[in-house]
Every structure is written in structure tokens, then in C-alpha cells.
Scaffold this motif. Structure first.
Motif, PDB file in Angstrom:
ATOM      1  N   MET B 314       1.024  -1.160   0.165  1.00 39.59           N
ATOM      2  CA  MET B 314      -0.125  -0.069   0.114  1.00 39.59           C
ATOM      3  C   MET B 314       0.806   1.289  -0.032  1.00 39.59           C
ATOM      4  O   MET B 314       0.844   2.214  -0.912  1.00 39.59           O
ATOM      5  N   LEU B 315       1.694   1.273   0.902  1.00 44.86           N
ATOM      6  CA  LEU B 315       2.814   2.521   0.931  1.00 44.86           C
ATOM      7  C   LEU B 315       3.508   2.453  -0.336  1.00 44.86           C
ATOM      8  O   LEU B 315       3.559   3.910  -0.687  1.00 44.86           O
ATOM      9  N   GLU B 320       4.279   5.788  -5.329  1.00 43.50           N
ATOM     10  CA  GLU B 320       4.396   6.133  -6.735  1.00 43.50           C
ATOM     11  C   GLU B 320       3.117   6.916  -7.218  1.00 43.50           C
ATOM     12  O   GLU B 320       3.784   7.912  -7.980  1.00 43.50           O
ATOM     13  N   LEU B 321       2.221   6.886  -6.498  1.00 44.16           N
ATOM     14  CA  LEU B 321       1.213   7.802  -7.027  1.00 44.16           C
ATOM     15  C   LEU B 321       1.559   9.339  -6.836  1.00 44.16           C
ATOM     16  O   LEU B 321       1.489  10.256  -7.449  1.00 44.16           O
ATOM     17  N   GLU B 322       2.189   9.494  -5.580  1.00 43.00           N
ATOM     18  CA  GLU B 322       2.751  10.846  -5.126  1.00 43.00           C
ATOM     19  C   GLU B 322       3.639  11.156  -6.183  1.00 43.00           C
ATOM     20  O   GLU B 322       3.601  12.480  -6.681  1.00 43.00           O
ATOM     21  N   ALA B 327       5.541  14.806 -10.400  1.00 43.88           N
ATOM     22  CA  ALA B 327       6.209  14.831 -11.873  1.00 43.88           C
ATOM     23  C   ALA B 327       5.374  15.677 -12.663  1.00 43.88           C
ATOM     24  O   ALA B 327       5.783  16.488 -13.621  1.00 43.88           O
ATOM     25  N   HIS B 328       3.899  15.491 -12.776  1.00 44.31           N
ATOM     26  CA  HIS B 328       3.178  16.224 -13.553  1.00 44.31           C
ATOM     27  C   HIS B 328       2.723  17.485 -13.283  1.00 44.31           C
ATOM     28  O   HIS B 328       2.317  18.241 -13.891  1.00 44.31           O
TER      29      HIS B 328
END
Ligand code: SF4
Ligand code: SF4
Lengths: 376, 329
Positions: B314-315, B320-322, B327-328
Motif C-alpha cells: 500500500m505504501l 508511486e502515486l505521489e 512529476a506532472h
């Protein structure tokens, strides 16, 4: 300001007297019940001790009745009680209940600090009024203790113990309503007369059992699964190590008042078995057991919430005390799953045991220490 | 022949052993340790201790019983009331040594003294003097041992703050520069005697390391930062070890370099039930992942591994999401 205070047995009677006297509106939370416990358990940390969970339940209930401020007594450890107030505040806050918290905390050793705190809470009423309120409330606490002691004496002796319960309930109501010192005295006097008028069993001397342990389970019949009443009806005269006024005197007034039953001597009595304070009333439990042993009580029951830290220390030491004083001790751990039915069977067995022992020569009496956990 | 003193390798050993070790060695006393917790040690503890007490106390009983079988002249069983101003240790520890001697019959003589630094930290010297005198030493012999002991304790605490491994820090070994870290960091909160006792913690730290996770613990956080974190609390925490756990929890909670928190507690721990709840509430406010692990003697390894894997997954996904988002953005 509408003030509330979590329950602990009859504590609400003197506390309400204090605030009434100061003309501050006081909300008595609905009495402890299964509902209180389930609400409290739902919103408390799982490992919290039982009194904490009941506190939380009381506060949520009182907020629904309009309370906007809660009062707690404080402490600087090492037992969890000293931190109850702050964690309760956080729990309520996270539930969206904004309640002001007033901690009655005698900053180490200073009674004046405590008095100032009450004065502040009472929106700076004159000192004389505050002193009057404290004295009046304390008088009610002592009166309550005297009545309880009468009840302890009368339950086992009465032919119809239920008659005593009726008198007891009436006395609680009347004491709550008494609004001056003379009225308080009158309630005690009348209660005594009523109790003495109840027909008693012929030629019967009850065995005596001392009750020691964690303060909340000692003072609150809901938490203790009503064991004092059960024992009384089984023909046992109970006494306990700490009464309400003893606790108030020690915890809030730092021992300067005269309580109905003093707790001071316990530390010394405990000393040979437990030489240092362990917080809460661990040392008082050991000392209380010594005292009951000296007075040749037939047995001692030790009450504690599961996971209570000071009392688990006491529980480990009580077998030694029991051996030295030839005293059977039963330790009862209580948690939110404990039920009345289970406790009754245990109490009956214990009472059988001590009754049997009473008819044996003392040198042949076996000393037993039982540890029983009530719960799931 | 010299005096042999047995020290249980449990409970406060994990906090103060360097102090005791250097002190006793400075007096020329031989120390016998009960060694790392093992299943037989634990089994002994479970037999002797009160059933309802917490896991670390049961473990401690096992260590005392183990020392009983080794030939020692004394068992060191101090009563540590307070090691720091305005704080206490857990009530259960305040009841040692009576509880231990009440439940374990026929112990060798107990070497004990009350350490109470609640009001005055000079009490440490007086108490160590009392211990030394019980062993028959003079104040003159005792003084240098005290000085060395205090230094060793300080060094140990600094090493722990620097992130040294517990066993190495205990030996006073300095930190070698390690490779720069990458990947996840998890803060594991708990009492030192849970965190650094492999048996009690079911090797939690190495299990996390195996999953590629770097672990930080409360001992990393300097006391000044702990005080700073807790300054806002309307009421001071009065247990010294819980204070460290809570302050560290608050510090890790707002540290962007820490990806998640685990509170390693044991069934029946009183202080943890309150402090752990406060950390959890704080994490909720800051949307920081938090996991509560309450161990007891029946906790199975397999179940633990599954839970850890799920948490780490989960972490990882969150991290990765963060990083995608930033990045975007
Ligand atoms: S005495 Fe025991 S039950 Fe009462 S608050 Fe302290 S730890 Fe909890
Ligand atoms: S702090 Fe918790 S784990 Fe430690 S001795 Fe007390 S109850 Fe046990």
C-alpha cells in the motif's frame, strides 16, 4: 456553562452539590449501563481500561443533554488516570463534540492551586462561597459513606434484603435533594432508623469479607458487577478498603480533611510487602488486605479492570499477604465483556469456601488464591 | 574470586544497560547476562508471571529464572521509578522487585536500589553509590565507575540517535557511513524492549528490511525535538518512555521522508493504549498511513508477514502515486 462529570458510583451526589451550591448548572450523565459501556467502548482505544470507556460513554451522553464543559480530577501519573482528561478531550474533539475541559489538578502539593482552579471554574465567585461549596459537597460524601456502611451491615442480616435496597435507593435520592447541612444529617439519621426497623435473621452472625482494588471498580456498582449487593444477599458483611470521602480527601484535598475512612495508614501496612508506591491504589490494595487480615476477616476479594497496571502489581503480591494472614483472596479481573451471571457463581463458591473454613480450626485452614478473569 | 552479578537481558536492559555495565565493570564486578530472549526463556516467564500481565513482563520473568540457574552471587533488580525529571516509568516496573521476588521462589540475593530522578538528577549518583556500597565498595572506588558509566550511557544514546543498530550501539560501536537510502522508510514506534528484542517483536525490523524497507525508531529522535513536538499538548505526558514514543510519533508523522508508521505494541500495555491512540489520531489528521500491531504470545509469524506485505504494498503504491502527481504538477 453547563458542567458535567463522569460517573464513579455515588460520586455524582457530592459533585452535583458542589456545583448547585455555586449556582452552576450541572448535568448528571445517565447512570452507567450496558449502553454507556458500548458507546464508550466504540469510541475508546481498544486497550483502554474499563473506567476510561465508561467515562467516554458518560461524556457523550452528557453532551447530548447539553453539557458543554467537563470536569476531571487530574494526576501526574504513573497510572493512566492522570491522562484520562486529555485523551477524552481529543476523542470528543475528533467526534465533533466541542467540550471545554477543566482539570482539577492540585499542582504537586498546593491546595491553593486547586482552590484557584475551582474559583476560575466558578466564574470567580467569592472565596467564602467556594469554601462553603466545597465543605457542603464533602459533607455529602461523608454522609453517603456512612449510609453505605449501614447498608453493608444490614444486607446480610435482613430477613428481606430487598427491603434494604429500597431504603438505600431512597437515601440516595434524599441525600441528593438535601440542601443544607441539617438536612444531610437528617437523611443519615432517618436512614439508620429505617434500616434498624427491618426485621433481622435470628441467631445469625455474618462472615466478613473485605473488598480491595482499583478505585473505580470499588466504588462503582456497575463496574463491579454489583458484587457488594450480591455478597450481602449471600449473607456476607462487606467492608472495603476505600470509601468515597477517603478517595476525595486523598486525591483532591491531599489528606487535610477527615474522611469517613482514612486511606493513609495503608501505605505503611503495605510496606513489608510493597515498599514503593506503584500509582493508582496498588499499595492501598496491599495495605487494605493486610488490614483485613489483621482484623481476621474471613476473606478478601480483589477487584481490578483487566490491564490495570497498579493492581496487577498488587495481584502478584496478594498471595504473599494471604499466606501470612491465613486469608483466602480471590482476584477478579473485569472487562467490558464481564457478565453478572458468571460473577454470581464465583461469589457463591467463594462464600462456600470461607463458610467452610470458618468451621475448621484455623491451623487446618487451607489458604487459596484464585485469579479469575471475566470476559470473552 | 570476584563478585558475579546477573542482569536480565530484558525490559530496562534495552534502555540503560550501558550505564549498568560500565558501572559494575568499573568496580571489577563480573556481569552474567541471561542472553537474548528465546522460546525456552519465554516459556519459563509465562509459567512464573501473572497470566494477565503484558508480554515484556513475562519475558522478563523468564530472564530472571534463567539467571537463577546460572551461578550468580546477585541478581540485579533495581526499582527504576524515574530516570528523568517529572516523569515516571510504568507502574508495573515500579512494583519490581517485590513482584519478582513474590512470584519466583528461592532467588539468589537481590541487588537493588530505588532510582528516582523525578525531582533531582543527582539522585543517579546517590543511587549508584548505594548499589556499590551494597557490594562492599568504598565511595572512592565508586566515583570513577559512576563517571565512566554515565559517559557510556550518553554514547549509547547518541549512537542510537545516529541510527546505529541496537546491538552495535550497545557495544559502543560507531556508525559507519552507509550507502544513501532509497525506497520506503517506515517509522516503527514502541518500547525499546519490544523493538529491539527479536523474539518479542517477531523480528519485525528484519522482516521489514527484507521487504526493502528502511526502519526508523523513536531512539532516533533527539530529546529536544521530542519536547518541541509535545510542547502544544495541554497536559504533559508523565511516562518517560511513552513520552519518547509519542514525541517521535508526532515528529515522524509530519516528516515527508517517513512513508508510514507502525505502532508495535503488546496486549495489555497500559501506557501504549493511550499514547498509541494519540499517535493514530494525529496520523489521521495528517493523512499519514498508520498500522497498529498488537502482539501477544499467540501471534503467528505467517499472519504478521501477510499484514506487513500488504502494508508495504500500500505504501509503495501511495509513494508511486505521489511521485507521479508531483512529476506532472
Ligand atoms: S488504576 Fe487501573 S483502571 Fe484505574 S485508571 Fe489506573 S490503570 Fe486504569
Ligand atoms: S509500559 Fe506497557 S509493556 Fe511496558 S511494562 Fe508497562 S504495561 Fe508492560
Amino acid at each position: 456553562m453547563k458542567v458535567t462529570f463522569p460517573h464513579m458510583g455515588n460520586m455524582w451526589i457530592p459533585v452535583k452539590a458542589l456545583f448547585d451550591y455555586l449556582e452552576i448548572e450541572f448535568i448528571v450523565p445517565p447512570p452507567n449501563s450496558k449502553h454507556t459501556l458500548s458507546v464508550g467502548t466504540q469510541h475508546s482505544p481498544e486497550g483502554a481500561c474499563l473506567p476510561f470507556k465508561l467515562n467516554v460513554g458518560n461524556l457523550i451522553d452528557a453532551a447530548k443533554l447539553g453539557a458543554d464543559t467537563f470536569v476531571m480530577t487530574g494526576g501526574v501519573g504513573p497510572c493512566r488516570f492522570g491522562y484520562y482528561g486529555e485523551l477524552e478531550r481529543q476523542i470528543l474533539h475528533d467526534l465533533g463534540i466541542e467540550m471545554e475541559l477543566i482539570i482539577l489538578e492540585p499542582p504537586e502539593g498546593s491546595l491553593l492551586g486547586l482552590a484557584k482552579r475551582i474559583k476560575q471554574a466558578a466564574s470567580h465567585k467569592p472565596w467564602i462561597k467556594i469554601l462553603g461549596a466545597v465543605r457542603f459537597a464533602y459533607r455529602k460524601a461523608v454522609a453517603m459513606d456512612r449510609i453505605e456502611d449501614l447498608v453493608h451491615w444490614a444486607r446480610p442480616r435482613a430477613e428481606q434484603p430487598l427491603a434494604i435496597e429500597t431504603i438505600y435507593r431512597r437515601a440516595q435520592t434524599e441525600l441528593n435533594e438535601a440542601n443544607n447541612s441539617a438536612a444531610i444529617e437528617h437523611v443519615v439519621k432517618r436512614t439508620r432508623e429505617q434500616v434498624l426497623a427491618v426485621p433481622r435473621k435470628q441467631d445469625f452472625t455474618p462472615v466478613k469479607v473485605g473488598i480491595v482494588g482499583e478505585i473505580y471498580t470499588l466504588l462503582d456498582p456497575f463496574a463491579s458487577l454489583d458484587i457488594e449487593r450480591h455478597l450481602g444477599h449471600l449473607g456476607v458483611e462487606v467492608d472495603r478498603s476505600i470509601y468515597l470521602s477517603g478517595w476525595i480527601n486523598e486525591h483532591i484535598f491531599q489528606g487535610v480533611n477527615r474522611a469517613y475512612k482514612e486511606v493513609k495508614q495503608y501505605k505503611q501496612l503495605a510496606h513489608p510487602f510493597l515498599a514503593h508506591s506503584v500509582g493508582g491504589h496498588g499499595q492501598e490494595t496491599v495495605g487494605g488486605t493486610v488490614e483485613f487480615g489483621r482484623q481476621e476477616f474471613a476473606g478478601v476479594i480483589h477487584l481490578l479492570p483487566l490491564s490495570c497496571m497498579p493492581e496487577i502489581v498488587a495481584a502478584s503480591i496478594l498471595p504473599n499477604v494471604g499466606r501470612q494472614y491465613n486469608l483466602p483472596v480471590m482476584t477478579l479481573y473485569i472487562d467490558e465483556q464481564s457478565g453478572q451471571a458468571g460473577v454470581l457463581t464465583r461469589l457463591e463458591a467463594f462464600v462456600d469456601l470461607i463458610n467452610r473454613r470458618q468451621s475448621q480450626p484455623s491451623c487446618e485452614r487451607e489458604v487459596r488464591h484464585e485469579q479469575i478473569v471475566f470476559g470473552g | 574470586m570476584g563478585i558475579k552479578v546477573g542482569i536480565p537481558s530484558a525490559l530496562l536492559y534495552f534502555y540503560y544497560y550501558p550505564l549498568w555495565e560500565k558501572f559494575l565493570q568499573g568496580l571489577g564486578v563480573e556481569i552474567v547476562l541471561s542472553g537474548p530472549t528465546s522460546r525456552p526463556i519465554f516459556a519459563r516467564g509465562v509459567r512464573l508471571a501473572n497470566d494477565e500481565t503484558c508480554l515484556p513482563v513475562k519475558v522478563f520473568f523468564g530472564h530472571v529464572a534463567t539467571l537463577q540457574q546460572l551461578e550468580v552471587d546477585y541478581i540485579f533488580l533495581p526499582r527504576i521509578v524515574s530516570m528523568e525529571r517529572q516523569t515516571y516509568l510504568c507502574p508495573k516496573l515500579l512494583g519490581f522487585p517485590e513482584v519478582v521476588t513474590a512470584l519466583i521462589p528461592d532467588l539468589p540475593p537481590v541487588l537493588t536500589a530505588d532510582f528516582n530522578l523525578r525531582k533531582d538528577k543527582r539522585e543517579l549518583d546517590y543511587t549508584l553509590q548505594a548499589v556499590g556500597r551494597q557490594l562492599g565498595f568504598t565511595l572512592k572506588q565508586i566515583a570513577p565507575a559512576i563517571a565512566a558509566a554515565k559517559l557510556a550511557q550518553l554514547r549509547f544514546e547518541h549512537l542510537m540517535q545516529a541510527g546505529q543498530d541496537f546491538t552495535l550501539a550497545l557495544k559502543g560501536r560507531g556508525v559507519e557511513s552507509s550507502a544513501p537510502e532509497s525506497g520506503l522508510t517506515i517509522a516503527v514506534l514502541g518500547h525499546a524492549y519490544m523493538l529491539y528484542d527479536g523474539f518479542s517483536s517477531l523480528d519485525l525490523q528484519s522482516k521489514l528490511n527484507k521487504l526493502g524497507v528502511k526502519v526508523v525508531t523513536p531512539e532516533r529522535v533527539p530529546p529536544s525535538l521530542i519536547d518541541q513536538q509535545l510542547a502544544e499538548l495541554p497536559k504533559k505526558i508523565f511516562w518517560s518512555h511513552s513520552k519518547r514514543i509519542l514525541g517521535a510519533g508526532y515528529a515522524f508523522g509530519v516528516d515527508p521522508g517517513v512513508h508510514g508508521l507502525i505502532h508495535l505494541s503488546c496486549f495489555g500495555c497500559g501506557p501504549d493504549s493511550m499514547v498509541g491512540d494519540m499517535v493514530e489520531r494525529m496520523c489521521r489528521r495528517y493523512a499519514k498511513p498508520f498500522m497498529m500491531l498488537t502482539l501477544d504470545e499467540h501471534t503467528g509469524e505467517a499472519g504478521l508477514v501477510t499484514r506487513l506485505e500488504a502494508y508495504v504494498d500500500m505504501l509503495t503504491r501511495r509513494a508511486e502515486l505521489e511521485s507521479n502527481v508531483s512529476a506532472h504538477g
